[in-house]
Enzyme design. Structure first.
Site, PDB file in Angstrom:
ATOM      1  N   HIS A  51       0.847  -1.189   0.000  1.00  0.00           N
ATOM      2  CA  HIS A  51       0.000   0.000   0.000  1.00  0.00           C
ATOM      3  C   HIS A  51       0.882   1.238   0.000  1.00  0.00           C
ATOM      4  O   HIS A  51       1.955   1.224   0.609  1.00  0.00           O
ATOM      5  CB  HIS A  51      -0.928   0.022   1.229  1.00  0.00           C
ATOM      6  CG  HIS A  51      -2.094   0.916   1.041  1.00  0.00           C
ATOM      7  ND1 HIS A  51      -2.045   2.264   1.322  1.00  0.00           N
ATOM      8  CD2 HIS A  51      -3.337   0.670   0.563  1.00  0.00           C
ATOM      9  CE1 HIS A  51      -3.216   2.796   1.038  1.00  0.00           C
ATOM     10  NE2 HIS A  51      -4.021   1.865   0.573  1.00  0.00           N
ATOM     11  N   GLU A  54      -7.948  -5.073  -0.514  1.00  0.00           N
ATOM     12  CA  GLU A  54      -8.477  -5.827  -1.652  1.00  0.00           C
ATOM     13  C   GLU A  54      -8.423  -7.336  -1.428  1.00  0.00           C
ATOM     14  O   GLU A  54      -9.156  -8.084  -2.072  1.00  0.00           O
ATOM     15  CB  GLU A  54      -7.692  -5.480  -2.923  1.00  0.00           C
ATOM     16  CG  GLU A  54      -7.576  -4.010  -3.214  1.00  0.00           C
ATOM     17  CD  GLU A  54      -8.853  -3.401  -3.742  1.00  0.00           C
ATOM     18  OE1 GLU A  54      -9.938  -3.931  -3.417  1.00  0.00           O
ATOM     19  OE2 GLU A  54      -8.769  -2.405  -4.463  1.00  0.00           O
TER      20      GLU A  54
END
Ligand code: ACO
Length: 364
Positions: free
Chosen positions: A250, A305
């Protein structure tokens, strides 16, 4: 030449009261509320109201159901059945905004309509491409936005457990600071363009694999691995080829994404495919170990996700509707940022460092 920061990391481009993304602590707050608490106790419709209005709604909010009106249905019908569903969402929103005459300045009334319309567009296109007609929203009044997405796809009232799981997913994805799509929406709003244009631009930014396109990538990855015994070999080979593991890493979080933790709980509570969930949990362990070995200097942890993919699979969404479902949820955050930018913002206009040729004559 001035220093160039092509990813704008560390650049503070707006002051916001909407959400806090604390990457080092792994904390996400919407207007001061922890994402884990909101996912466990809130509903998406109330969270959308919180994001738009700034305070928790005094009475439990359910956004009014929206019907697909003529211009939107006509626009969706004009698309080929194999069009990307996210393109259909962008097209439907654009047709709605043009037909409704959505103009500057943006308002919370426009935002509520747009958020409520988004699931109906996604569901409507999902049906039209199969040769079915869009569902009449009458009968879906008691549902929130997440339930209405399931209703708009299948035409049936969803099981409560599935609706609740998708709702928690929507809560987790509603807002996330100045990510690429939200920044896009704010840039468009900064020119005093309308809410529809800002959200269409944001949908375009979300379409990329590095932003919203990962959950279907996670599903493909787990399908290819198939069995945890193959995970180590498969992951080592993928990393050796320079590929990125979907659902990990991320830009902001340097620890586990708090949304991934919340969604793992949601996935565990869903009466879905227990073997698939176990595969995801086991593969996550292997992936984290190998990513730490592969990039010892970079913290690469599970992102939202990863378990989003398991939840979306568990509620029965086809994998090409994963990113459109994400987009439906994120309309809340986009709209909140559009309203904030419109009220307090300034035209966003950075500069580029020119690195092309010097002055030269035009060839004759
Ligand atoms: N798998 C393998 N390696 C990775 C991964 C990954 N998932 N993520 C980052 N890396 C590596 C990069 O290859 C890079 O290595 P290098 O320095 O040798 O080139 C290093 O880690 C740093 O990566 P960056 O590109 O600087 O990380 P950035 O902050 O730009 O990227 C991103 C963040 C795009 C999310 C990235 O981690 C990624 O591509 N992950 C996979 C896709 C994914 O899951 N996307 C969903 C993100 S969540 C969301 O958008 C809602």
């Amino acid at each position: 030449m001035a220093d160039v920061n092509p990813g704008l990391e560390g650049v503070v481009a707006a002051k916001t009261t909407i959400g806090l993304v604390d990457g080092s602590a792994g904390r996400l707050l919407y207007r001061g509320y922890e994402i884990g608490d909101l996912a466990a106790r809130g509903t998406f419709d109330s969270v959308a109201a919180l994001l738009l209005d700034g305070e928790w709604p005094a009475v439990r909010e359910t956004l009014p159901p929206m019907e697909l009106d003529g211009p939107v249905v006509a626009a969706l019908r004009s698309l080929p059945a194999d069009a990307a569903p996210l393109d259909a969402l962008r097209t439907g929103i654009s047709a709605w905004g043009a037909a409704r005459g959505v103009d500057w300045p943006p308002s919370t009334a426009q935002a509520r309509e747009l958020i409520a319309l988004a699931p109906v567009i996604v569901g409507g296109f999902a049906r039209l491409r199969e040769g079915d007609e869009p569902v009449d929203p009458a009968g879906s009044e008691g549902l929130g936005v997440a339930g209405r997405l399931l209703h708009a796809i299948s035409g049936e009232l969803p099981e409560a457990s599935r609706e609740r799981a998708l709702d928690a997913y929507f809560v987790c994805c509603a807002e996330h600071g100045l990510n690429a799509s939200t920044f896009t929406a704010r840039v468009i709003t900064s020119t005093h363009s309308d809410l529809t244009s800002a959200v269409c631009g944001a949908v375009g930014a979300l379409k990329g694999r590095l932003h919203g396109g990962a959950p279907s990538g996670v599903r493909d990855q787990l399908t290819q691995i198939g069995n945890v015994e193959h995970a180590e070999r498969w992951i080592r080979d993928a990393l050796a080829r320079g590929e990125r593991l979907m659902g990990f890493g991320h830009r902001i979080y340097r620890t586990t994404d708090p949304r991934a933790q919340a969604l793992r709980g949601v996935a565990e509570g869903l009466a879905g495919d227990a073997e698939w969930l176990k595969l995801a949990i086991d593969v996550e362990d292997v992936a984290l170990r190998l990513l730490a070995e592969h990039k010892p200097d970079r913290v690469l942890k599970t992102n939202v996700e990863y378990y989003a993919s398991v939840v979306l699979d568990g509620v029965g969404l086809p994998s090409d509707l994963y990113t459109p479902a994400f987009a439906v949820a994120r309309t809340a955050g986009w709209c909140a940022h559009v309203l904030e930018q419109a009220e307090h913002g300034r035209l966003i206009r950075p500069v580029a460092a020119y690195a092309g040729p010097g002055v030269r004559p035009v060839p004759l």
